[in-house]
Design a protein around this motif. Structure first.
Motif, PDB file in Angstrom:
ATOM      1  N   PHE A   1      10.101 -14.147   8.302  1.00 31.87           N
ATOM      2  CA  PHE A   1      10.701 -12.929   7.763  1.00 31.87           C
ATOM      3  C   PHE A   1       9.799 -11.715   8.024  1.00 31.87           C
ATOM      4  O   PHE A   1       8.584 -11.849   8.146  1.00 31.87           O
ATOM      5  N   PRO A   2      10.384 -10.509   8.074  1.00 35.59           N
ATOM      6  CA  PRO A   2       9.600  -9.295   8.359  1.00 35.59           C
ATOM      7  C   PRO A   2       8.563  -8.996   7.277  1.00 35.59           C
ATOM      8  O   PRO A   2       8.691  -9.430   6.130  1.00 35.59           O
ATOM      9  N   GLU A   3       7.553  -8.245   7.664  1.00 30.39           N
ATOM     10  CA  GLU A   3       6.557  -7.721   6.715  1.00 30.39           C
ATOM     11  C   GLU A   3       6.545  -6.203   6.837  1.00 30.39           C
ATOM     12  O   GLU A   3       6.799  -5.653   7.908  1.00 30.39           O
ATOM     13  N   TYR A   4       6.223  -5.563   5.728  1.00 32.83           N
ATOM     14  CA  TYR A   4       6.261  -4.098   5.684  1.00 32.83           C
ATOM     15  C   TYR A   4       4.916  -3.562   5.197  1.00 32.83           C
ATOM     16  O   TYR A   4       4.362  -4.044   4.202  1.00 32.83           O
ATOM     17  N   TYR A   5       4.404  -2.572   5.896  1.00 31.51           N
ATOM     18  CA  TYR A   5       3.205  -1.850   5.483  1.00 31.51           C
ATOM     19  C   TYR A   5       3.587  -0.382   5.300  1.00 31.51           C
ATOM     20  O   TYR A   5       4.254   0.197   6.161  1.00 31.51           O
ATOM     21  N   ILE A   6       3.148   0.200   4.205  1.00 31.41           N
ATOM     22  CA  ILE A   6       3.365   1.635   3.987  1.00 31.41           C
ATOM     23  C   ILE A   6       2.014   2.283   3.733  1.00 31.41           C
ATOM     24  O   ILE A   6       1.300   1.932   2.785  1.00 31.41           O
ATOM     25  N   ILE A   7       1.644   3.206   4.613  1.00 29.70           N
ATOM     26  CA  ILE A   7       0.389   3.957   4.448  1.00 29.70           C
ATOM     27  C   ILE A   7       0.750   5.318   3.880  1.00 29.70           C
ATOM     28  O   ILE A   7       1.385   6.134   4.551  1.00 29.70           O
ATOM     29  N   ARG A   8       0.341   5.560   2.633  1.00 32.98           N
ATOM     30  CA  ARG A   8       0.644   6.822   1.951  1.00 32.98           C
ATOM     31  C   ARG A   8      -0.556   7.752   2.162  1.00 32.98           C
ATOM     32  O   ARG A   8      -1.504   7.765   1.380  1.00 32.98           O
TER      33      ARG A   8
ATOM     34  N   TYR B   1       6.952  -6.661  12.195  1.00 32.05           N
ATOM     35  CA  TYR B   1       6.134  -5.940  11.222  1.00 32.05           C
ATOM     36  C   TYR B   1       6.546  -4.471  11.261  1.00 32.05           C
ATOM     37  O   TYR B   1       6.624  -3.872  12.325  1.00 32.05           O
ATOM     38  N   SER B   2       6.789  -3.901  10.109  1.00 36.14           N
ATOM     39  CA  SER B   2       7.154  -2.485  10.021  1.00 36.14           C
ATOM     40  C   SER B   2       6.009  -1.723   9.369  1.00 36.14           C
ATOM     41  O   SER B   2       5.582  -2.055   8.263  1.00 36.14           O
ATOM     42  N   ILE B   3       5.509  -0.712  10.056  1.00 39.56           N
ATOM     43  CA  ILE B   3       4.411   0.114   9.522  1.00 39.56           C
ATOM     44  C   ILE B   3       4.915   1.541   9.379  1.00 39.56           C
ATOM     45  O   ILE B   3       5.327   2.161  10.360  1.00 39.56           O
ATOM     46  N   SER B   4       4.883   2.040   8.181  1.00 40.63           N
ATOM     47  CA  SER B   4       5.303   3.421   7.922  1.00 40.63           C
ATOM     48  C   SER B   4       4.086   4.250   7.541  1.00 40.63           C
ATOM     49  O   SER B   4       3.372   3.908   6.593  1.00 40.63           O
ATOM     50  N   ILE B   5       3.845   5.317   8.293  1.00 37.13           N
ATOM     51  CA  ILE B   5       2.776   6.264   7.969  1.00 37.13           C
ATOM     52  C   ILE B   5       3.461   7.496   7.407  1.00 37.13           C
ATOM     53  O   ILE B   5       4.096   8.249   8.146  1.00 37.13           O
ATOM     54  N   VAL B   6       3.382   7.676   6.103  1.00 31.44           N
ATOM     55  CA  VAL B   6       4.165   8.740   5.462  1.00 31.44           C
ATOM     56  C   VAL B   6       3.243   9.834   4.920  1.00 31.44           C
ATOM     57  O   VAL B   6       2.223   9.560   4.307  1.00 31.44           O
ATOM     58  N   TYR B   7       3.650  11.075   5.169  1.00 32.10           N
ATOM     59  CA  TYR B   7       2.900  12.253   4.734  1.00 32.10           C
ATOM     60  C   TYR B   7       3.638  12.957   3.604  1.00 32.10           C
ATOM     61  O   TYR B   7       3.612  14.169   3.501  1.00 32.10           O
ATOM     62  N   PHE B   8       4.317  12.206   2.757  1.00 36.66           N
ATOM     63  CA  PHE B   8       5.046  12.812   1.640  1.00 36.66           C
ATOM     64  C   PHE B   8       4.973  11.867   0.447  1.00 36.66           C
ATOM     65  O   PHE B   8       4.546  10.713   0.571  1.00 36.66           O
TER      66      PHE B   8
END
Length: 315
Positions: free
Chosen positions: A166-173, A115-122
């Protein structure tokens, strides 16, 4: 009752400086537990160029690896600065993790889901939500059913969906969150954005953050570095906003100019086309008049010019 007046360290700074200590892992583990609704434990801080503590490294990413109760791998990334090929890079990170966790000659059946978690500040792109989730599912183009794969497990052949592997992706904007926090996840995202924590929170990780991430608990030098970090973030956001505004203004001006030029070009082309059509029509009428003056029958003139008998009689 209002929010506690104490000030808390923003998550993007805390995860880089303070949450790398095992004693503080409970904070991030709380976020992962809330997101997945499953007890999650941090395994290690991945040492990459994004984890350096240099003063010039204000915006680089931070990578953390964790595991859930099933032993599946969770990659967490915090990113402050814009990156053009961001999605390509997180895909590479996931692929690299998969290959690193299977030894040469080992069965592919031992591959763990990631699992890929991206915490993005942009500003990552267009979208109205603050949380996005994507995964691999194989859907029939004509039947719309989901493909099941037969796989061997514990000496039996069992059906399995590709999405289980398969992988899962989370993006926290983070910057897109503008709601009143009511759920545990919303409380977490509100903290990610503002650094505010409800005084009576029971949310996993946030109660620990209230004790460990107080702004005035930092040493003066660390507090100064943190304030400089926030100032740099504000300047960066202002630069990006100004560039975007200037780009919109320039785009509108250029669009208007191009629109006028295109309009003129279309007008000229349309005028030529209409002129040609009118010229051909007038030529046919002139030919019909001459043939009529020469005494040809109406039927013959109609066959020669394509005009109707009614139109020829009116000439």
């Amino acid at each position: 009752m209002g929010k506690l007046k104490d000030r808390y360290i923003r998550f993007d700074w805390a995860i880089k400086r303070l949450l790398r200590d095992k004693a503080n892992f409970a904070v991030l583990e709380g976020l992962l537990t809330v997101l997945f609704e499953d007890k999650t434990q941090i395994v290690e801080i991945l040492e990459s160029e994004g984890n350096q503590l240099a003063e010039t490294d204000k915006f680089n990413r931070v990578d953390i690896k964790a595991k859930n109760s099933k032993g599946e791998i969770i990659l967490v990334e915090v990113q402050n600065t814009r990156e053009v090929y961001y999605l390509e890079r997180i895909l590479y990170g996931v692929a690299k993790t998969i290959t690193e966790h299977i030894s040469l000659g080992e069965s592919y059946g031992n591959i763990k889901k990631v699992y890929s978690i991206s915490i993005v500040y942009f500003d990552l792109g267009k979208g109205n939500d603050y949380l996005y989730h994507g995964q691999n599912r194989f859907i029939g183009v004509h039947t719309s059913d989901e493909l099941q794969i037969s796989t061997k497990q514990e000496n039996a052949i069992l059906p399995k969906y590709p999405r289980e592997i398969f992988p899962e992706y989370y993006i926290i904007r983070v910057n897109e969150f503008d709601k009143v926090a009511k759920t545990p996840l919303e409380e977490w995202v509100n903290y990610l954005k503002t650094g505010e924590i409800e005084p009576d929170t029971k949310v996993p990780g946030l109660s620990e953050a209230r004790e460990k991430l107080k702004y005035y608990s930092m040493a003066p030098a660390e507090r100064y570095a943190y304030d400089e970090h926030l100032n740099a973030i504000m300047i960066q956001n202002d630069v990006l906003s100004t560039a975007k505004l200037e780009g919109l203004t320039e785009g509108r001006s250029k669009g208007l100019a191009e629109g006028r030029a295109e309009g003129r070009a279309e007008g000229l082309a349309e005028g030529r086309a209409e002129g040609l059509a009118e010229g051909r029509a007038e030529g046919i009428l002139s030919t019909a008049r001459n043939l009529k003056a020469m005494g040809l029958s109406i039927e013959d003139i109609s066959r020669a010019t394509g005009l109707s008998k009614e139109d020829i009689v009116k000439l």
